[in-house]
Design an enzyme around this catalytic site. Structure first.
Site, PDB file in Angstrom:
ATOM      1  N   ASP A  16       3.195  -1.716   2.510  1.00 25.66           N
ATOM      2  CA  ASP A  16       1.768  -1.472   3.189  1.00 25.66           C
ATOM      3  C   ASP A  16       1.155  -2.360   3.852  1.00 25.66           C
ATOM      4  OD1 ASP A  16      -1.487  -0.297   1.456  1.00 25.66           O
ATOM      5  OD2 ASP A  16      -0.982  -0.608   3.577  1.00 25.66           O
ATOM      6  N   GLY A  37       0.426  -3.723   8.024  1.00 29.25           N
ATOM      7  CA  GLY A  37       1.048  -4.133   9.402  1.00 29.25           C
ATOM      8  C   GLY A  37       2.388  -3.199   9.819  1.00 29.25           C
ATOM      9  N   ASP A  64      -7.632   4.087   0.076  1.00 29.33           N
ATOM     10  CA  ASP A  64      -7.705   2.777  -0.288  1.00 29.33           C
ATOM     11  C   ASP A  64      -9.034   2.383  -0.908  1.00 29.33           C
ATOM     12  OD1 ASP A  64      -5.779   1.882   2.896  1.00 29.33           O
ATOM     13  OD2 ASP A  64      -5.271   1.377   0.651  1.00 29.33           O
ATOM     14  N   GLY A 117      -7.284  -3.131   7.304  1.00 28.75           N
ATOM     15  CA  GLY A 117      -6.288  -2.788   8.300  1.00 28.75           C
ATOM     16  C   GLY A 117      -6.069  -3.425   9.397  1.00 28.75           C
TER      17      GLY A 117
HETATM   18  C1  DX5 Z   1      -4.975  -2.917   3.268  1.00 25.87           C
HETATM   19  C2  DX5 Z   1      -4.711  -1.675   3.084  1.00 25.87           C
HETATM   20  C3  DX5 Z   1      -3.812  -0.845   3.860  1.00 25.87           C
HETATM   21  C4  DX5 Z   1      -4.196  -0.655   5.376  1.00 25.87           C
HETATM   22  C5  DX5 Z   1      -3.227  -0.559   6.335  1.00 25.87           C
HETATM   23  O1  DX5 Z   1      -5.649  -3.736   2.224  1.00 25.87           O
HETATM   24  O2  DX5 Z   1      -4.130  -1.557   1.913  1.00 25.87           O
HETATM   25  O3  DX5 Z   1      -3.481   0.499   3.696  1.00 25.87           O
HETATM   26  O4  DX5 Z   1      -5.033   0.351   5.540  1.00 25.87           O
HETATM   27  O5  DX5 Z   1      -3.519  -0.829   7.811  1.00 25.87           O
HETATM   28  P1  DX5 Z   1      -2.578  -1.005   8.695  1.00 25.87           P
HETATM   29  O6  DX5 Z   1      -1.520  -0.027   8.914  1.00 25.87           O
HETATM   30  O7  DX5 Z   1      -3.339  -0.885   9.944  1.00 25.87           O
HETATM   31  O8  DX5 Z   1      -2.041  -2.415   8.582  1.00 25.87           O
END
Ligand code: DX5
Length: 215
Positions: free
Chosen positions: A174, A176, A38, A147
């Site tokens: 992508d 949650g 990311d 995240g």
């Molecule tokens: C948010 C990122 C996601 C995030 C996903 O902007 O693009 O990839 O890291 O994290 P989780 O799976 O914890 O929502």
């Protein structure tokens, strides 16, 4: 969509212990399909993450999936193509039609596949003009930047729309994504799920990844 290996699982390193990045990647490598990086610039999204200088030091067999959450994504392509990224996704909201065409062509010329990401509020229609030329659409199920956020169920209608129109398209989701929401994503037609906290927050990485596959 039946639970099976046909749905790719892509851990996002944003949520891992970055002080032990190589160990964290090693812990998911035997079970995951891709690895998502990311890249955040603090302008397109309110967070700053990492770029090529960090990823350059990473050793993995997993295909690198670069998610550019940046303004002017065209400025970031070369460094990630040089790292042999297998896939690069940029945001519809950071580009106009002409830039998207040029970006997709440059990514393909660089030997990678090209994807476009849609934030929750952005309709599929925003990229109708280029859908036939891209390899993947990333449907964000959170506002990008961090995240550990809550899954936004409303975006599933965009997945269903895309799956109906493009049966062979890779549809990535992508944000949650945990066991329960992963099931909704697969059933809506997504076939590549990105997860950060659900995987790197778990002690047993294999079990966490398999649960996102529905196994
Ligand atoms: C948010 C990122 C996601 C995030 C996903 O902007 O693009 O990839 O890291 O994290 P989780 O799976 O914890 O929502």
């Amino acid at each position: 969509m039946a639970a099976s290996k046909s749905c790719l699982i892509t851990p996002s390193i944003l949520s891992c212990d970055l002080a032990h990045l190589q160990d964290e990647v090693n812990s998911v490598e035997p079970y995951a399909d891709w690895l998502q990086v990311d890249v955040m610039d603090g302008h397109f999204v309110p967070n700053l993450s990492f770029g090529a200088p960090v990823i350059r030091h990473l050793t993995t067999k997993l295909p690198l999936d670069i998610h550019l959450m940046v303004e002017n994504p065209e400025d970031r392509l070369e460094e990630f193509l040089a790292l042999k990224a297998v896939h690069i996704t940029f945001h519809a909201e950071a580009t106009d039609h002409a830039t998207r065409e040029a970006l997709v062509a440059a990514i393909h010329d660089g030997g990678a596949t090209a994807g476009i990401a849609l934030n929750p509020a952005t309709p599929v229609a925003a990229i109708d003009d280029i859908l036939k030329k891209i390899d993947l659409v990333l449907i964000m199920s959170v506002e990008p930047g961090f995240g550990g956020q809550e899954f936004l169920h409303d975006v599933l209608s965009k997945v269903r729309e895309l799956r109906k129109r493009f049966p062979a398209l890779m549809i990535q989701m992508d944000g949650g994504i945990i066991t329960e929401t992963a099931k909704c994503c697969r059933e809506a037609g997504a076939n590549n799920l990105v997860a950060g906290s659900a995987i790197f927050g778990a002690k047993n990485r294999r079990k966490a990844i398999d649960s996102l596959r529905g196994i």
